[in-house]
Design an enzyme around this catalytic site. Sequence first.
Site, PDB file in Angstrom:
ATOM      1  N   GLY A 274       8.454   1.641   7.455  1.00 53.10           N
ATOM      2  CA  GLY A 274       8.708   0.346   6.276  1.00 53.10           C
ATOM      3  C   GLY A 274       7.511   0.292   5.559  1.00 53.10           C
ATOM      4  O   GLY A 274       7.011   0.652   5.985  1.00 53.10           O
ATOM      5  N   PRO A 275       7.695  -0.432   5.278  1.00 51.59           N
ATOM      6  CA  PRO A 275       6.548  -0.968   3.727  1.00 51.59           C
ATOM      7  C   PRO A 275       5.014  -1.424   4.428  1.00 51.59           C
ATOM      8  O   PRO A 275       4.805  -1.881   5.505  1.00 51.59           O
ATOM      9  CB  PRO A 275       7.356  -1.784   2.926  1.00 51.59           C
ATOM     10  CG  PRO A 275       8.088  -2.811   3.718  1.00 51.59           C
ATOM     11  CD  PRO A 275       8.601  -2.232   4.811  1.00 51.59           C
ATOM     12  N   VAL A 276       3.668  -0.794   4.282  1.00 51.57           N
ATOM     13  CA  VAL A 276       2.303  -1.237   4.426  1.00 51.57           C
ATOM     14  C   VAL A 276       2.234  -2.363   3.290  1.00 51.57           C
ATOM     15  O   VAL A 276       1.805  -2.060   2.193  1.00 51.57           O
ATOM     16  CB  VAL A 276       1.790  -0.350   5.116  1.00 51.57           C
ATOM     17  CG1 VAL A 276       0.990  -0.505   5.591  1.00 51.57           C
ATOM     18  CG2 VAL A 276       2.334   0.593   6.324  1.00 51.57           C
TER      19      VAL A 276
ATOM     20  N   GLY B 245       5.878   3.376   5.082  1.00 51.38           N
ATOM     21  CA  GLY B 245       5.683   4.813   6.020  1.00 51.38           C
ATOM     22  C   GLY B 245       7.483   5.250   6.273  1.00 51.38           C
ATOM     23  O   GLY B 245       8.404   4.173   5.657  1.00 51.38           O
ATOM     24  N   GLY B 246       7.414   6.117   7.225  1.00 53.22           N
ATOM     25  CA  GLY B 246       8.984   5.523   7.915  1.00 53.22           C
ATOM     26  C   GLY B 246       9.601   5.035   8.482  1.00 53.22           C
ATOM     27  O   GLY B 246      10.573   4.641   8.462  1.00 53.22           O
TER      28      GLY B 246
ATOM     29  N   LEU C 170       0.309  -1.363   0.364  1.00 55.21           N
ATOM     30  CA  LEU C 170      -0.166  -0.183   0.074  1.00 55.21           C
ATOM     31  C   LEU C 170       1.003   1.253   0.038  1.00 55.21           C
ATOM     32  O   LEU C 170       0.126   2.151  -0.428  1.00 55.21           O
ATOM     33  CB  LEU C 170      -0.727   0.290   1.185  1.00 55.21           C
ATOM     34  CG  LEU C 170      -2.218  -1.508   1.444  1.00 55.21           C
ATOM     35  CD1 LEU C 170      -2.500  -1.343   2.277  1.00 55.21           C
ATOM     36  CD2 LEU C 170      -3.077  -1.132   0.904  1.00 55.21           C
ATOM     37  N   GLY C 171       2.080   1.189   0.625  1.00 52.23           N
ATOM     38  CA  GLY C 171       2.707   2.276   0.556  1.00 52.23           C
ATOM     39  C   GLY C 171       4.231   1.966   1.590  1.00 52.23           C
ATOM     40  O   GLY C 171       3.808   0.672   2.412  1.00 52.23           O
TER      41      GLY C 171
ATOM     42  N   ASP D 204       4.395  13.793  13.564  1.00 51.66           N
ATOM     43  CA  ASP D 204       4.352  13.927  11.922  1.00 51.66           C
ATOM     44  C   ASP D 204       2.990  13.868  10.962  1.00 51.66           C
ATOM     45  O   ASP D 204       3.146  13.783  10.643  1.00 51.66           O
ATOM     46  CB  ASP D 204       5.045  12.614  11.606  1.00 51.66           C
ATOM     47  CG  ASP D 204       5.613  12.794   9.983  1.00 51.66           C
ATOM     48  OD1 ASP D 204       5.951  13.915   9.492  1.00 51.66           O
ATOM     49  OD2 ASP D 204       6.278  11.640   9.889  1.00 51.66           O
TER      50      ASP D 204
ATOM     51  N   LYS E  41       2.335  -3.625   8.755  1.00 52.28           N
ATOM     52  CA  LYS E  41       3.033  -2.342   8.733  1.00 52.28           C
ATOM     53  C   LYS E  41       4.181  -3.543   9.081  1.00 52.28           C
ATOM     54  O   LYS E  41       3.868  -4.106  10.149  1.00 52.28           O
ATOM     55  CB  LYS E  41       2.724  -1.067   9.471  1.00 52.28           C
ATOM     56  CG  LYS E  41       4.069  -0.142   9.682  1.00 52.28           C
ATOM     57  CD  LYS E  41       4.439   0.570   9.901  1.00 52.28           C
ATOM     58  CE  LYS E  41       2.586   1.974  10.030  1.00 52.28           C
ATOM     59  NZ  LYS E  41       2.989   2.996   9.703  1.00 52.28           N
TER      60      LYS E  41
END
Length: 823
Positions: A521-523, A518-519, A515-516, A634, A537
Amino acid sequence: MKISNKYSLLIFVLTFLMSIQKISNQTDTMTTTQILRDGETIISSGGIFELGFFSPGNSKNRYVGMWYKNITDKKVVWVANREIPVSNTSGVVLKVIEPGLLVLLNESNGRIIWSSNTSRPVKIPVAVLLDSGNLVVKDANDDDQGNYLWQSFNKPTDTLLPRMKLGWNFITGLEVYLSPWNNSDDPSSGDSTFHFDPSGYPQLVMRRGSVVVFKTGPWNGLSYSGTPNLRKNPNFKFGIVINKNEAYYAYELLGSIISMYTVNPSRVAQRLIWVSRTRGWVIQHTAPIDNCDTYKVCGAYGSCNIVNSPICGCLDRFLPKDPKGWDRADWSAGCVRRTSLNCQNGDIFLKYSGIKLPDTQYSWFNESMKLDECKVACLKNCSCMAYSPLDMSTGGSGCLLWFKDLVNIRELSKAGQDIYIRMASSELELQGKNKKVLEVSLSLSIGIFLLGLILMLYLRRRKKRNHRFRTGSRPGDNYIDRDNKKSRDEDIELPLFDLYTLTKATNHFSINNKLGEGGYGPVYKGLLKEGQDIAVKRLSRDSLQGRDEFKSEVICIAKHQHRNLVKLLGCCIEGEEKMLIYEYMPNGSLDLILYDPMQSAVLDWPKRFHIINGIARGLMYLHQDSRLRIIHRDLKASNILLDSNMIPKISDFGLARCFGGNETGANTSHVVGTYGYMSPEYAIDGHFSVKSDVYSFGVLVLEIVSGKRNRGFSHRDHHHNLLGHAWILYKEGRSLELVDACIDVSGYLSEVLRSIHVGLLCVQQSLQDRPGMSAAVLMLGIESLLPQARQPGFFTERDAESSSSTNTAKSENQMTISMLEAR
Ligand SMILES: *[C@@H]1O[C@H](CO)[C@@H](O)[C@H](O)[C@H]1NC(C)=O
Ligand SMILES: *[C@@H]1O[C@H](CO)[C@@H](O)[C@H](O)[C@H]1NC(C)=O
Ligand SMILES: *[C@@H]1O[C@H](CO)[C@@H](O)[C@H](O)[C@H]1NC(C)=O
Ligand SMILES: *[C@@H]1O[C@H](CO)[C@@H](O)[C@H](O)[C@H]1NC(C)=O
Ligand SMILES: *[C@@H]1O[C@H](CO)[C@@H](O)[C@H](O)[C@H]1NC(C)=O
Ligand SMILES: *[C@@H]1O[C@H](CO)[C@@H](O)[C@H](O)[C@H]1NC(C)=O
Ligand SMILES: *[C@@H]1O[C@H](CO)[C@@H](O)[C@H](O)[C@H]1NC(C)=O
């Protein structure tokens, strides 16, 4: 004698020199006096595509083909002589001949091996390799696309390049379709083909011989009904065109990415993206996905669900037509209505949701009809079996009617669509009669359910205890024991998922499920066996945090539950792996919609105001109402997720607190914060507090109102960022000009002005001037006199970057110290 001999030798040498004029490496054009031999190439003028001889896979045969010039993992996107390989290219050349043919020629015997099928003669024929990957034959002086004598875009092999039209030209009768290579060593077309089929309503169709093996489902304005993961994307634009002259599917690349749509020898259509960092092609999308995509696998009115066993079932209120066959897993006979239709007595329509729409081969559509008109139209014709809206990109306009039995249906849970299927009117009565029975049985079943629940909880507890007992007794593993004790003390039941389950749910953490990033690690998107969608996550492995800390922090996050915070469902710790499992948010993150010119209009003012308020309440909870004060650090549009009702949920909260301390390396910038959202005191001095979150919230409010990013904002009249722009407009009493041009705010003016005002108050330079979140929530909610806003902090982008870049190290050091502020 001698003289004439010399003479003829001279002529021979001259003609030889002329005919041998080879292709110099930099040309994109071939004239009648030039030839291309094996080993030489021609290159499109921008250096993007290259044409030359190649041998596929382990084959020794030579073919003329085209590929991306700069890409190390060479994938041939087009082959000229795919059916006629050349075993020895000595004497074989590619050239343009009069009156305008591109030919692959054996010069020794003059035999033409392959030729373009050119429509008409011209004066100066040339072949040009364009930067689009289109090899065209044309008149040298005529650049009109419509006048090409021949073009490879009309005769593709297995690959659809950007701007190529997959489909029909009704005027010339030409159909452009793809056919996969027979195998990786052999580009010849086997018996498989992939078509854009406009009959009824357009869908993509894979055929093996004349047998249909897969249909994508009809185009629904956003994607094909059965390919919901082919989603709108900042890198592509794709769509269909249907009019009386042509009907086709095409796509365009928006960024500088390299991507192609290709059908592999196993008849799987794939979108590939070149990732230069890893020097590899990544599969972004495939179709068909699984057995459920096999055409008509469950027969008429059957519905396929890959997580069921068997995969086929009948739609609700339908029964197997051939029950015996059905039991033998022969579903071809399909299903029939349990109550037959009776058109004369008036039928009704029942809604079925979450499905891949049926085959539209026998259907009819109207783009301007409303849904109720659509229903009337279907009701009027006894052979109309179902209707649905046509275009989901406009929220469901237009009308699609189905004639004949409905086939090729599968369940798609959330991504699926609604369809209204014709039923006998007595089904409605049945439903009414059932209602009373239902009420009685409902109260009964609630009782049973509660009993069951209690039993289940009891058994689960017991099982957990056993589990603890067993694992706790293993030497070196006693951390689990400690953690369980801790969690029990604090009354938190946090499910532990095992790695196997998650690996399965996310299809081995497949790139398709990503899905994307993030800071931390990947999701990945996952689907549990029970049918629940989850987001996983996967924390980067280099996080130095120990398991104990990880678990206690996770429990701390789990305790913070609020309607506007993303819900943590559980976690997983196995070996090196640490993962967090969240509820899945079908509408993705706010930035994807807000900054997308095509989609931002979906967010009308009431939705935006709702989102602003939701974020405010979630943040207030983190700051004030939760047991431990949590500072997000953030907050930004991409950390706001939207559920199916567009309710905003703050994500990544608590992570900063829990994992920030030990993060180093590439992800540090994320931990530190995001430019454009960082308050001055945080960016410059590394000092942060709840008021730095308030600042980020203010930026977010102004972004939501304006539909523009703070960072990267530009205006022709000044060089300020979005905050500066909002401030100038506010001072001059022109705040309404800040509002996103694509939404209509008449009727909401005071809400809009108040939101902008609150946004500006939240981004004030001085901490004291910024309201706390509870005050901000109040200000947004009620008409009241607000304090005058003053000049915001970080008026221009440059302030922020120059000051913060010199001080990042400092801010990193201090961040861990002030991370947790207990009340
Ligand atoms: C191809 O690569 C070369 C060197 O690697 C580079 O100079 C050139 O700009 C690239 N061309 C394209 C079209 O990317
Ligand atoms: C191709 O043919 C030429 C001449 O006919 C011969 O000299 C050469 O060895 C052949 N090459 C191969 C790879 O067979
Ligand atoms: C080209 O023609 C020559 C002479 O007839 C023949 O020997 C050779 O096999 C041909 N090459 C191909 C690839 O057809
Ligand atoms: C060339 O095109 C015409 C008409 O489209 C077709 O009838 C003919 O078979 C084609 N010839 C070749 C060699 O493909
Ligand atoms: C396709 O490849 C198979 C082997 O994989 C081969 O047996 C078959 O003849 C090939 N078909 C064509 C049309 O070349
Ligand atoms: C589509 O529906 C509209 C509105 O009902 C109607 O005016 C129009 O004629 C219809 N078009 C066709 C092609 O039936
Ligand atoms: C119903 O629709 C079908 C398919 O479009 C058409 O052939 C038929 O004439 C229609 N019947 C009536 C009564 O309109």
